[in-house]
Structures are given as structure tokens and as C-alpha cells.
Design a protein around this motif. Sequence first.
Motif, PDB file in Angstrom:
ATOM      1  N   SER A 115       0.810  -1.216   0.000  1.00  0.00           N
ATOM      2  CA  SER A 115       0.000   0.000   0.000  1.00  0.00           C
ATOM      3  C   SER A 115       0.846   1.271   0.000  1.00  0.00           C
ATOM      4  O   SER A 115       0.304   2.365  -0.143  1.00  0.00           O
ATOM      5  N   ASN A 116       2.173   1.140   0.144  1.00  0.00           N
ATOM      6  CA  ASN A 116       3.035   2.317   0.007  1.00  0.00           C
ATOM      7  C   ASN A 116       2.957   2.827  -1.417  1.00  0.00           C
ATOM      8  O   ASN A 116       2.921   2.039  -2.367  1.00  0.00           O
ATOM      9  N   ASP A 117       2.965   4.126  -1.576  1.00  0.00           N
ATOM     10  CA  ASP A 117       3.057   4.734  -2.893  1.00  0.00           C
ATOM     11  C   ASP A 117       4.384   4.288  -3.519  1.00  0.00           C
ATOM     12  O   ASP A 117       5.427   4.310  -2.856  1.00  0.00           O
ATOM     13  N   ASP A 118       4.358   3.855  -4.768  1.00  0.00           N
ATOM     14  CA  ASP A 118       5.570   3.374  -5.443  1.00  0.00           C
ATOM     15  C   ASP A 118       6.706   4.388  -5.403  1.00  0.00           C
ATOM     16  O   ASP A 118       7.873   4.023  -5.465  1.00  0.00           O
ATOM     17  N   ARG A 119       6.383   5.654  -5.300  1.00  0.00           N
ATOM     18  CA  ARG A 119       7.425   6.689  -5.257  1.00  0.00           C
ATOM     19  C   ARG A 119       8.165   6.703  -3.926  1.00  0.00           C
ATOM     20  O   ARG A 119       9.190   7.367  -3.792  1.00  0.00           O
ATOM     21  N   PHE A 120       7.652   5.983  -2.924  1.00  0.00           N
ATOM     22  CA  PHE A 120       8.229   6.048  -1.593  1.00  0.00           C
ATOM     23  C   PHE A 120       8.619   4.679  -1.051  1.00  0.00           C
ATOM     24  O   PHE A 120       8.474   4.413   0.137  1.00  0.00           O
ATOM     25  N   GLY A 121       9.125   3.807  -1.892  1.00  0.00           N
ATOM     26  CA  GLY A 121       9.538   2.483  -1.443  1.00  0.00           C
ATOM     27  C   GLY A 121      10.750   2.560  -0.527  1.00  0.00           C
ATOM     28  O   GLY A 121      11.623   3.416  -0.703  1.00  0.00           O
ATOM     29  N   ILE A 122      10.795   1.665   0.453  1.00  0.00           N
ATOM     30  CA  ILE A 122      11.896   1.707   1.417  1.00  0.00           C
ATOM     31  C   ILE A 122      13.236   1.391   0.771  1.00  0.00           C
ATOM     32  O   ILE A 122      14.257   1.931   1.177  1.00  0.00           O
ATOM     33  N   ALA A 123      13.247   0.515  -0.230  1.00  0.00           N
ATOM     34  CA  ALA A 123      14.506   0.128  -0.860  1.00  0.00           C
ATOM     35  C   ALA A 123      15.170   1.309  -1.560  1.00  0.00           C
ATOM     36  O   ALA A 123      16.391   1.340  -1.701  1.00  0.00           O
ATOM     37  N   ASP A 124      14.378   2.273  -1.978  1.00  0.00           N
ATOM     38  CA  ASP A 124      14.926   3.424  -2.690  1.00  0.00           C
ATOM     39  C   ASP A 124      15.567   4.449  -1.763  1.00  0.00           C
ATOM     40  O   ASP A 124      16.365   5.272  -2.209  1.00  0.00           O
ATOM     41  N   ASP A 125      15.206   4.432  -0.492  1.00  0.00           N
ATOM     42  CA  ASP A 125      15.725   5.443   0.432  1.00  0.00           C
ATOM     43  C   ASP A 125      15.756   4.917   1.860  1.00  0.00           C
ATOM     44  O   ASP A 125      15.078   5.449   2.748  1.00  0.00           O
ATOM     45  N   MET A 126      16.535   3.878   2.096  1.00  0.00           N
ATOM     46  CA  MET A 126      16.598   3.316   3.451  1.00  0.00           C
ATOM     47  C   MET A 126      17.116   4.339   4.459  1.00  0.00           C
ATOM     48  O   MET A 126      16.671   4.364   5.596  1.00  0.00           O
ATOM     49  N   ALA A 127      18.043   5.207   4.063  1.00  0.00           N
ATOM     50  CA  ALA A 127      18.550   6.210   4.991  1.00  0.00           C
ATOM     51  C   ALA A 127      17.423   7.163   5.413  1.00  0.00           C
ATOM     52  O   ALA A 127      17.295   7.493   6.591  1.00  0.00           O
ATOM     53  N   GLY A 128      16.595   7.582   4.461  1.00  0.00           N
ATOM     54  CA  GLY A 128      15.476   8.464   4.783  1.00  0.00           C
ATOM     55  C   GLY A 128      14.447   7.783   5.668  1.00  0.00           C
ATOM     56  O   GLY A 128      13.916   8.390   6.609  1.00  0.00           O
ATOM     57  N   VAL A 129      14.164   6.520   5.364  1.00  0.00           N
ATOM     58  CA  VAL A 129      13.218   5.751   6.178  1.00  0.00           C
ATOM     59  C   VAL A 129      13.764   5.600   7.596  1.00  0.00           C
ATOM     60  O   VAL A 129      13.041   5.787   8.581  1.00  0.00           O
ATOM     61  N   ALA A 130      15.044   5.293   7.711  1.00  0.00           N
ATOM     62  CA  ALA A 130      15.660   5.131   9.032  1.00  0.00           C
ATOM     63  C   ALA A 130      15.652   6.451   9.805  1.00  0.00           C
ATOM     64  O   ALA A 130      15.384   6.459  11.011  1.00  0.00           O
ATOM     65  N   ASP A 131      15.941   7.558   9.121  1.00  0.00           N
ATOM     66  CA  ASP A 131      15.900   8.866   9.788  1.00  0.00           C
ATOM     67  C   ASP A 131      14.521   9.116  10.395  1.00  0.00           C
ATOM     68  O   ASP A 131      14.397   9.516  11.551  1.00  0.00           O
ATOM     69  N   LYS A 132      13.477   8.881   9.614  1.00  0.00           N
ATOM     70  CA  LYS A 132      12.111   9.117  10.083  1.00  0.00           C
ATOM     71  C   LYS A 132      11.750   8.155  11.218  1.00  0.00           C
ATOM     72  O   LYS A 132      11.191   8.562  12.239  1.00  0.00           O
ATOM     73  N   ALA A 133      12.075   6.871  11.046  1.00  0.00           N
ATOM     74  CA  ALA A 133      11.768   5.881  12.081  1.00  0.00           C
ATOM     75  C   ALA A 133      12.500   6.206  13.379  1.00  0.00           C
ATOM     76  O   ALA A 133      11.920   6.115  14.476  1.00  0.00           O
ATOM     77  N   PHE A 134      13.754   6.603  13.272  1.00  0.00           N
ATOM     78  CA  PHE A 134      14.527   6.934  14.468  1.00  0.00           C
ATOM     79  C   PHE A 134      13.925   8.150  15.173  1.00  0.00           C
ATOM     80  O   PHE A 134      13.785   8.170  16.395  1.00  0.00           O
ATOM     81  N   THR A 135      13.538   9.158  14.403  1.00  0.00           N
ATOM     82  CA  THR A 135      12.912  10.354  14.982  1.00  0.00           C
ATOM     83  C   THR A 135      11.643   9.974  15.738  1.00  0.00           C
ATOM     84  O   THR A 135      11.417  10.421  16.874  1.00  0.00           O
ATOM     85  N   LEU A 136      10.795   9.146  15.129  1.00  0.00           N
ATOM     86  CA  LEU A 136       9.553   8.713  15.783  1.00  0.00           C
ATOM     87  C   LEU A 136       9.832   7.852  17.012  1.00  0.00           C
ATOM     88  O   LEU A 136       9.147   7.964  18.029  1.00  0.00           O
ATOM     89  N   ALA A 137      10.828   6.984  16.929  1.00  0.00           N
ATOM     90  CA  ALA A 137      11.138   6.072  18.034  1.00  0.00           C
ATOM     91  C   ALA A 137      11.708   6.808  19.238  1.00  0.00           C
ATOM     92  O   ALA A 137      11.533   6.352  20.375  1.00  0.00           O
ATOM     93  N   GLN A 138      12.375   7.932  19.014  1.00  0.00           N
ATOM     94  CA  GLN A 138      12.980   8.673  20.132  1.00  0.00           C
ATOM     95  C   GLN A 138      11.957   9.101  21.174  1.00  0.00           C
ATOM     96  O   GLN A 138      12.314   9.322  22.324  1.00  0.00           O
TER      97      GLN A 138
END
Length: 114
Positions: free
Chosen positions: A6-29
Amino acid sequence: MSEISSNDDRFGIADDMAGVADKAFTLAQEHIDADPRAITWVAHHGTFSYYDAFDPDTFTLVPLVWDGRRYQDNLQAHRLLTEQEVHGLLDGRTLEPVPTALANLGRPQRGLQR
């Protein structure tokens, strides 16, 4: 991180793992106190990832580097993990199946085949 169909194809995790990790880390803090350099990042793909997927689950080690402000990614350093390596990283913990986790979060599950 699990890729879901259900992710928009433009926002796949494989294309930007660093960006996904940045966001996840911010939320997890908000909930945990973790050193961003001590986190092991793994990309997870399976039948829930793409509408036409039939392959079994795959796990890819993504060794991100924390530069003091954000994660940096080197695609050449990614590598597939064996089932034994994944179990070792989880240290005896088990993960909910992706459709169950999404249902518990109240997320849409369109296209999920599990």
C-alpha cells in the motif's frame, strides 16, 4: 523495515533506506532512548510488499552510517541475510506477521496476500 504494497511506489523503502531510518529513528525517540549508531537496519520484503509478489520473505542487511545528524547509505554494502542470520539478529524474539502488525496499527491492508 517492511515494504508494504500500500506504500506509494514513489516512496519504497529500498529506494531510500537512509530516509526511512531517519524518520523511524525520529519517531522512536519519543518512546526509547537508543544510540543511532547501535541500530541494525534490515529491509524486509515478501508477498505483502508488491501486488504481484510470489517470492518468500527476504531480509537485507542495510549497514547505515550515522553522521551525527542523519543516516547515510551505501547501496554496495547491502547484503541478503540467511534465515539463521535473521534469527541471530532477533536474539530469540519473534516478529508478528506483517498483515497482523498492520491490522493492529489500523493501517489499510489492500493487496496483502497473507
